[in-house]
Structures are given as structure tokens and as C-alpha cells.
Design an enzyme around this catalytic site. Sequence first.
Site, PDB file in Angstrom:
ATOM      1  N   GLU A  91      -6.755  -6.466  -6.304  1.00  0.00           N
ATOM      2  CA  GLU A  91      -7.327  -5.154  -6.027  1.00  0.00           C
ATOM      3  C   GLU A  91      -7.084  -4.159  -7.145  1.00  0.00           C
ATOM      4  O   GLU A  91      -6.182  -4.306  -7.965  1.00  0.00           O
ATOM      5  CB  GLU A  91      -6.780  -4.629  -4.702  1.00  0.00           C
ATOM      6  CG  GLU A  91      -5.281  -4.550  -4.633  1.00  0.00           C
ATOM      7  CD  GLU A  91      -4.789  -4.476  -3.178  1.00  0.00           C
ATOM      8  OE1 GLU A  91      -4.756  -5.522  -2.514  1.00  0.00           O
ATOM      9  OE2 GLU A  91      -4.439  -3.381  -2.739  1.00  0.00           O
ATOM     10  N   CYS A 112      -5.971   2.046 -11.261  1.00  0.00           N
ATOM     11  CA  CYS A 112      -4.794   1.189 -11.190  1.00  0.00           C
ATOM     12  C   CYS A 112      -5.277  -0.259 -11.123  1.00  0.00           C
ATOM     13  O   CYS A 112      -6.029  -0.607 -10.216  1.00  0.00           O
ATOM     14  CB  CYS A 112      -4.006   1.572  -9.934  1.00  0.00           C
ATOM     15  SG  CYS A 112      -2.665   0.461  -9.543  1.00  0.00           S
ATOM     16  N   CYS A 119       2.908 -12.191  -6.982  1.00  0.00           N
ATOM     17  CA  CYS A 119       3.950 -11.790  -7.921  1.00  0.00           C
ATOM     18  C   CYS A 119       5.183 -12.643  -7.670  1.00  0.00           C
ATOM     19  O   CYS A 119       5.524 -12.935  -6.534  1.00  0.00           O
ATOM     20  CB  CYS A 119       4.302 -10.312  -7.749  1.00  0.00           C
ATOM     21  SG  CYS A 119       5.551  -9.758  -8.936  1.00  0.00           S
ATOM     22  N   CYS A 123      10.341  -8.394  -5.036  1.00  0.00           N
ATOM     23  CA  CYS A 123      11.025  -7.185  -4.586  1.00  0.00           C
ATOM     24  C   CYS A 123      10.876  -7.139  -3.064  1.00  0.00           C
ATOM     25  O   CYS A 123       9.800  -7.399  -2.540  1.00  0.00           O
ATOM     26  CB  CYS A 123      10.432  -5.944  -5.253  1.00  0.00           C
ATOM     27  SG  CYS A 123      10.519  -6.039  -7.040  1.00  0.00           S
ATOM     28  N   CYS A 126       7.953  -5.130  -1.152  1.00  0.00           N
ATOM     29  CA  CYS A 126       6.608  -5.109  -1.734  1.00  0.00           C
ATOM     30  C   CYS A 126       5.686  -6.179  -1.153  1.00  0.00           C
ATOM     31  O   CYS A 126       6.062  -7.339  -1.030  1.00  0.00           O
ATOM     32  CB  CYS A 126       6.728  -5.293  -3.250  1.00  0.00           C
ATOM     33  SG  CYS A 126       5.141  -5.398  -4.087  1.00  0.00           S
ATOM     34  N   CYS A 347      -0.748  -0.866  -3.414  1.00  0.00           N
ATOM     35  CA  CYS A 347      -1.392  -2.062  -3.972  1.00  0.00           C
ATOM     36  C   CYS A 347      -0.782  -3.325  -3.375  1.00  0.00           C
ATOM     37  O   CYS A 347       0.399  -3.392  -3.141  1.00  0.00           O
ATOM     38  CB  CYS A 347      -1.185  -2.080  -5.479  1.00  0.00           C
ATOM     39  SG  CYS A 347      -2.593  -1.439  -6.365  1.00  0.00           S
TER      40      CYS A 347
HETATM   41  N1  SAH Z   1       5.180  -5.155 -10.911  1.00  0.00           N
HETATM   42  C1  SAH Z   1       5.083  -3.860 -11.481  1.00  0.00           C
HETATM   43  C2  SAH Z   1       3.772  -3.164 -11.235  1.00  0.00           C
HETATM   44  C3  SAH Z   1       3.143  -3.334  -9.894  1.00  0.00           C
HETATM   45  S1  SAH Z   1       3.979  -2.589  -8.518  1.00  0.00           S
HETATM   46  C4  SAH Z   1       6.218  -2.999 -11.012  1.00  0.00           C
HETATM   47  O1  SAH Z   1       6.935  -3.407 -10.120  1.00  0.00           O
HETATM   48  O2  SAH Z   1       6.392  -1.935 -11.584  1.00  0.00           O
HETATM   49  C5  SAH Z   1       3.524  -0.878  -8.717  1.00  0.00           C
HETATM   50  C6  SAH Z   1       4.481   0.079  -8.034  1.00  0.00           C
HETATM   51  O3  SAH Z   1       4.280   0.076  -6.607  1.00  0.00           O
HETATM   52  C7  SAH Z   1       5.934  -0.267  -8.286  1.00  0.00           C
HETATM   53  O4  SAH Z   1       6.651   0.878  -8.630  1.00  0.00           O
HETATM   54  C8  SAH Z   1       6.340  -0.793  -6.940  1.00  0.00           C
HETATM   55  O5  SAH Z   1       7.712  -0.747  -6.774  1.00  0.00           O
HETATM   56  C9  SAH Z   1       5.548   0.076  -6.005  1.00  0.00           C
HETATM   57  N2  SAH Z   1       5.483  -0.404  -4.629  1.00  0.00           N
HETATM   58  C10 SAH Z   1       5.467  -1.686  -4.202  1.00  0.00           C
HETATM   59  N3  SAH Z   1       5.389  -1.720  -2.846  1.00  0.00           N
HETATM   60  C11 SAH Z   1       5.353  -0.442  -2.421  1.00  0.00           C
HETATM   61  C12 SAH Z   1       5.293   0.176  -1.132  1.00  0.00           C
HETATM   62  N4  SAH Z   1       5.211  -0.548  -0.042  1.00  0.00           N
HETATM   63  N5  SAH Z   1       5.291   1.519  -1.075  1.00  0.00           N
HETATM   64  C13 SAH Z   1       5.327   2.267  -2.209  1.00  0.00           C
HETATM   65  N6  SAH Z   1       5.387   1.740  -3.443  1.00  0.00           N
HETATM   66  C14 SAH Z   1       5.413   0.403  -3.562  1.00  0.00           C
HETATM   67 FE1  SF4 Z   2       6.196  -7.720  -8.152  1.00  0.00          FE
HETATM   68 FE2  SF4 Z   2       5.943  -5.907  -6.245  1.00  0.00          FE
HETATM   69 FE3  SF4 Z   2       8.269  -6.219  -7.498  1.00  0.00          FE
HETATM   70 FE4  SF4 Z   2       6.194  -5.118  -8.817  1.00  0.00          FE
HETATM   71  S1  SF4 Z   2       7.245  -4.261  -7.038  1.00  0.00           S
HETATM   72  S2  SF4 Z   2       7.612  -6.723  -9.547  1.00  0.00           S
HETATM   73  S3  SF4 Z   2       4.500  -6.270  -7.895  1.00  0.00           S
HETATM   74  S4  SF4 Z   2       7.265  -7.755  -6.189  1.00  0.00           S
END
Ligand code: SAH
Ligand code: SF4
Length: 363
Positions: A91, A112, A119, A123, A126, A347
Site C-alpha cells: 500500500e 508514503c 517485513c 516490531c 506493527c 501502513c
Molecule cells: N520499517 C520502517 C518504515 C516503515 S514503518 C520503520 O520501521 O521505520 C513506518 C512507521 O510506522 C514506523 O515509525 C513504525 O514504527 C510506524 N508504525 C508501525 N505500526 C504502527 C502503528 N500501529 N501505529 C502507529 N505507527 C506505527
Molecule cells: Fe518492519 Fe513495522 Fe518494524 Fe518498520 S515498524 S521495521 S515495517 S515491523
Amino acid sequence: MLPPISSQSPESLKNWLVQHNEPTYRADQILQWVHQKAAVDWSAMSNIPDSLRNQLAEAFQFSTVEAAQEQGSLDTTLKYLWKLNDGQFVESVLIPANPALYGESSDRHTLCVSTQVGCAYGCRFCASGLGGFKRNLTPAEIVDQVLAVERIRRDAASARERLITNLVIMGMGEPMANYENLMEALETLNAEWGAGIGARKITISTSGLVPRILDLAHHPKQYRLAISLHGATDAVREKIMPINQRYPLKELAAAASEYQSVKNGMITLEYILIEGINDHPEQISPLAQLATELRAKVNLIPYNHVDGLEWNRPSIGTQDAFLNGLKALGTPVTLRREKGHDIDAACGQLRLRTEKELAEEAL
Ligand code: SAH
Ligand code: SF4
């Protein structure tokens, strides 16, 4: 599968034209249609003869992404779900200008974009990491997210100028784990003959891949860096981000500091506020200290609940207390509360939902 037109450089397209006994000046015309004039298909290329258009259609794939769903509204955020050639989904999110965040002026739009399907970094909060890692996106799949949005919006708004002026590489996936393809895509998106998006208007977000941050520091282009911090002490960060075990805060800060000193560019520290996990006032002082050390600004983001995960966003009161605590220490800080994020969340979530629905339909 045919090679995508969006992965052709002027040189490679000229070579192809020579091989097909066509004049090389056509390369500039074709690339202009693809990258700048948002042509919706080959037939829109009105200054290209029919015979050449037919040959192009037989030799190249016009787009590697196909719109599967659009959600939201242009004054908040618009989410696009793309179907790729192999049936996977990623997306993009179109965000109207927010000058305080990435320095853009108010008639601008930021897109974005995703860099991977799934991934591998897992995390814990996420949605993108939930189904694990599937594959890297190709350079064309990254570029085509931008081109496809331009085409759709141009269709909707008819003959308007280019919409997307800023990019944030913050969609699904860890951009730094797909570094080569990302750099190739950004080269095209940044090029004069391509989308012409300024390097300083492109922000790459990473969960903290130290070696790649160092690569970026020494990359000739001035791409901006955002770091997903989400914890200002190792104890808190490693609970929610497994990558912190590989690259603890000290190493991450050293790499970010090198980036800062080489690029002299503003770093953004992204900090999602998750209730009871990282919103304790004890995080404020180490966060402020890190921001000062890196001359970074902090971007606080109230957590978006993900179905199936136990985490929640803190109350407005707790969010404000955290914000004000940082302000009191002189940290440049913003608290992001866009509507789009409330409605359809961060996202990774749209794809997750669609895959669930598809799986249910298939039952
Ligand atoms: N992998 C990269 C970029 C993609 S994630 C990274 O981690 O930076 C983009 C952002 O969205 C990151 O800061 C991530 O921590 C955040 N994110 C992921 N899940 C989220 C959620 N449920 N609510 C708010 N931000 C979130
Ligand atoms: Fe991957 Fe989500 Fe962690 Fe970014 S925040 S590194 S997309 S698991």
C-alpha cells in the site's frame, strides 16, 4: 513478464530504440509521458507514432502495480492498495501537506510508499511484520506506486499539475533492508528526466539498520533520515523492537550522529506513544538528550490499534504530558494526530485486512 518501462533509464531506452531502428530522441518523449505527464497508457502518448507505440507495448510492461482499492478522502489521507504481478499486496498513503513535519509548503502532497511485501523485523506493535517477510519490491514497483497515484489523481482532477512533491519511505517493509532497489528507485524519482522530486524532499524511515544508515550518510544524494525510535532506553526499546538487540541505542545514535555530521541534515526521531509501554515520563529526559545530541526533531505519533495486538494509544492527557515534557526541555517536537490514521490506521493494516478478507472469501 516484460521488463517495466519505469525501470528504463534514458540510456537503456535509447539502446532499445537504436536496436529497433527508431530515432533516439523518442526516449525523452516516452520518458516524459511515463514520469511527467502521467500518461494512463501507451495510447495517450500522442506524439509517438502508432507503430512505435505498438512495439513498446509488446516490449515493456506499462505498470507493475494495479489499484485494488482506494480509501479515504483527499483532504485527509488517501490509501491505495496495490496488487503486484504475483498477486501480493502493498500500500501507499497520500497525505496532504503538513508543513510542520517534513518541511513542505501547504500546496504539497506527500506520498508514503512501501518497499517490501511484509517485513522481517517483527516490531511487536506493527501490522506490517505480522505475516512475516515475503519479498523485496523491485525498483519499478517502488517507482510505479508514485506514477500510479499521479495517474489516478490526474484522471480525477483532470490536467492538473503534478501532485506529489514529497516522498516518505515509510510504508510496508524496512527500506534499508532493500537498500539497492530503493536507491535505484529513488535515482529515477529524483532524476530530471524522471519525477524530479528533490532529494531533500525524500525521507527514508528505518527501524535502525546501522550499516545502512552509514551507507546513507555517505551516499551522494541528500536524502533525509527518519529513525523509528519508539523507546529512549534500551530496556524499553528492546521490549518492542527486536532489532535493538542487534543494534542497541548507543550504536544507533553513533550512526545517526555520523549521518548528521556528514549531511548536516535534519533527522526526525519517530516516537509512537503506546499506552503503558513507552509513554512513561522517565522516557522524556533520555529522548530529549538524544534529540539534542543528534540535533533531531521528535515526531510523536499516537499508536494506532492493530487488530489482534494488545497495544493501545495513551489518553490525550498522557500524550500531552509527554509532548509538554519534551517542550519543557527545549526539544523540537510535534504530535501527529491526523484523521486518516484514526480511520484506517497505519501502513500495513489495509493489506492485512484485505488478505484476511480474501482468505475468508476463499473458504
Ligand atoms: N520499517 C520502517 C518504515 C516503515 S514503518 C520503520 O520501521 O521505520 C513506518 C512507521 O510506522 C514506523 O515509525 C513504525 O514504527 C510506524 N508504525 C508501525 N505500526 C504502527 C502503528 N500501529 N501505529 C502507529 N505507527 C506505527
Ligand atoms: Fe518492519 Fe513495522 Fe518494524 Fe518498520 S515498524 S521495521 S515495517 S515491523
